[in-house]
Scaffold this active site. Structure first.
Site, PDB file in Angstrom:
ATOM      1  N   ASP A   1       0.483  -1.353  -0.076  1.00 22.00           N
ATOM      2  CA  ASP A   1      -0.085   0.325   0.122  1.00 22.00           C
ATOM      3  C   ASP A   1       0.648   1.337  -0.040  1.00 22.00           C
ATOM      4  O   ASP A   1      -0.007   2.399   0.346  1.00 22.00           O
ATOM      5  CB  ASP A   1      -0.990   0.359   1.053  1.00 22.00           C
TER       6      ASP A   1
ATOM      7  N   ASP B   1       1.752  14.315  -1.099  1.00 24.89           N
ATOM      8  CA  ASP B   1       0.412  14.913  -0.887  1.00 24.89           C
ATOM      9  C   ASP B   1      -0.685  15.265   0.182  1.00 24.89           C
ATOM     10  O   ASP B   1      -1.207  16.103   0.699  1.00 24.89           O
ATOM     11  CB  ASP B   1      -0.410  15.153  -2.294  1.00 24.89           C
TER      12      ASP B   1
ATOM     13  N   HIS C   1       2.805  -7.556  -0.615  1.00 28.44           N
ATOM     14  CA  HIS C   1       1.970  -7.975   0.245  1.00 28.44           C
ATOM     15  C   HIS C   1       3.328  -8.916   0.956  1.00 28.44           C
ATOM     16  O   HIS C   1       4.006  -8.933   0.409  1.00 28.44           O
ATOM     17  CB  HIS C   1       0.913  -8.607   0.344  1.00 28.44           C
TER      18      HIS C   1
ATOM     19  N   LYS D   1       3.577   9.771  -1.842  1.00 24.62           N
ATOM     20  CA  LYS D   1       2.350  10.348  -1.372  1.00 24.62           C
ATOM     21  C   LYS D   1       2.845  11.806  -0.300  1.00 24.62           C
ATOM     22  O   LYS D   1       2.164  11.604   0.807  1.00 24.62           O
ATOM     23  CB  LYS D   1       1.703   9.070   0.293  1.00 24.62           C
TER      24      LYS D   1
ATOM     25  N   HIS E   1      -1.029  10.647  -6.833  1.00 18.03           N
ATOM     26  CA  HIS E   1      -1.581  11.120  -6.790  1.00 18.03           C
ATOM     27  C   HIS E   1      -1.769  12.694  -7.912  1.00 18.03           C
ATOM     28  O   HIS E   1      -3.170  12.697  -8.580  1.00 18.03           O
ATOM     29  CB  HIS E   1      -2.614  11.477  -5.763  1.00 18.03           C
TER      30      HIS E   1
ATOM     31  N   THR F   1      -1.560  -5.850  -5.032  1.00 20.28           N
ATOM     32  CA  THR F   1      -1.172  -6.835  -5.777  1.00 20.28           C
ATOM     33  C   THR F   1      -0.743  -7.777  -5.911  1.00 20.28           C
ATOM     34  O   THR F   1      -0.153  -7.904  -4.919  1.00 20.28           O
ATOM     35  CB  THR F   1      -0.037  -5.455  -6.511  1.00 20.28           C
TER      36      THR F   1
END
Ligand code: GTP
Ligand code: MG
Length: 354
Positions: free
Chosen positions: A74, A174, A121, A172, A209, A98
């Site tokens: 993640d 943002d 994972h 990330k 993003h 995934t």
């Protein structure tokens, strides 16, 4: 036969019709019958295959870098690739996780980069290891709001064990809770020290993003690849590694393979571990039919007799008989021997004892 057995018996050797004689002895006896024995060359097929064939420098041309995207679950690996490719793979994934290595080829201002997306994972250690082993550069994705996590460390170990370059992508950024400095600080413990702190690791703050920093990341990948001077000879029989393989209901065994040397063509006979076959059809990472695949290109192929294991080496050979012989020998000699060329010949134990 009786005469020979008698002769050997008299010489003190108990033999029967199925016995084998050493070549020296056999040739001596042959001489008595006015024959000259010639030793049949015993070729260890697997050893032959494992030999890194010498390549002539003049045949080598530059090839695109193969980059694997690794990191904790993640942290945004697939999203980052989606941003780069302008695709939406993430949203199609079951549970947003995934579960297989995905290969894609991206064009950046006329230069090609091959990406392998790996799962974060914890269950998929083998895939991460395989990803690192078949690539030139690892993009270590670390979420700026989460920092270094267990699979981040695992990915670092895989990349280091495989001896590949690591570029850190702090993702990330943002997010309000993003803390770039903390990630940098945490990674110093693993000898990944940013250039502005006196180290030599490239750090790229990005956001999948907002797409901030993505161009810079791509530029850094190309720069790193430039320094590596990656080359391969496209004018030889293909050789590479199986990334994923499965049995498709309609098409039979299909395998995604990364061509590392040479060019693979539709119609080529190939041996892949215990499987073999003739490349019946080939599709590129965009799902388009192609007739050939150059070095650093991932392709999905059909035409194998069975589903090969991921991580297996494949090689194109002259004809069907050779392909079959190799796979039969492989089965009889035991697959462990081929499941790895030098770089790939390491166990997880080695990895963690480092
Ligand atoms: P695995 O493949 O399962 O290990 O996950 P992954 O690393 O591929 O992560 P994925 O791309 O699936 O993203 C995980 C979650 O993080 C998703 O909900 C994304 O929308 C979110 N995400 C990814 N990148 C960013 C980003 O740059 N900013 C923000 N705010 N969220 C992001
Ligand atoms: Mg993913």
């Amino acid at each position: 036969v009786t005469a020979l057995i008698k002769k050997l018996f008299l010489a003190g050797k108990m033999v029967n019709v199925n016995s084998e004689l050493p070549f020296d002895e056999a040739s001596e006896i042959a001489l008595e019958y006015n024959c000259i024995a010639e030793e049949e060359e015993k070729v260890d097929v697997i050893e032959e295959l494992l030999k890194e064939d010498e390549e002539d420098e003049k045949d080598m041309v530059s090839r695109p870098p193969v980059v694997c995207v690794m990191g904790h679950v993640d942290h945004g690996k697939t999203s980052l690739l989606d941003a780069i490719r302008q695709t939406k793979v993430t949203s199609g994934e079951a549970g947003g996780i995934t579960q297989a290595i995905g290969a894609s080829v991206v064009d950046v201002n006329g230069q090609t980069i091959t990406f392998l997306d790996t799962p974060g994972h914890e269950a998929f250690t083998a895939m991460r290891m395989r990803g690192a082993q078949s690539t030139d550069i690892a993009i270590l994705v670390v979420a700026a709001d989460d920092g270094v996590m267990p699979q981040t460390i695992e990915a670092i170990n895989h990349a280091k064990a495989a001896g590949i370059e690591i570029i850190v992508a702090i993702n990330k950024i943002d997010k309000e809770s993003a803390n770039i400095e903390r990630v940098k600080q945490e990674l110093t413990e693993y000898e990944l020290i940013p250039e502005d702190w006196g180290g030599s690791t490239i750090f790229c703050p990005v956001s999948a993003h907002t797409k901030e920093g993505i161009d810079n990341l791509l530029e850094m990948i190309l720069l790193t690849a430039d320094v590596l001077e990656l080359k391969a000879n496209p004018n030889r029989k293909a050789r590479g590694i199986v990334i994923e393989a499965e049995l498709d209901k309609g098409r039979g065994p299909v395998a995604t393979m990364l061509v590392q040397k040479g060019t693979l063509h539709v119609g080529d006979y190939i041996a892949v571990g215990a499987s073999h076959g003739k490349v019946r059809a080939m599709t590129n990472s965009r799902g388009e039919r192609v007739t050939e695949a150059l070095p650093s290109t991932p392709v999905q192929i059909q035409g194998l007799n069975t589903v090969p294991d991921a991580g297996e080496i494949f090689m194109a050979v002259d004809n069907e008989k050779e392909a079959r012989t190799i796979s039969e020998t492989y089965i009889s000699q035991g697959k462990e021997k081929l499941l790895a060329d030098t770089k790939q010949r390491m166990s997880l134990d080695d990895l963690y004892s480092q």
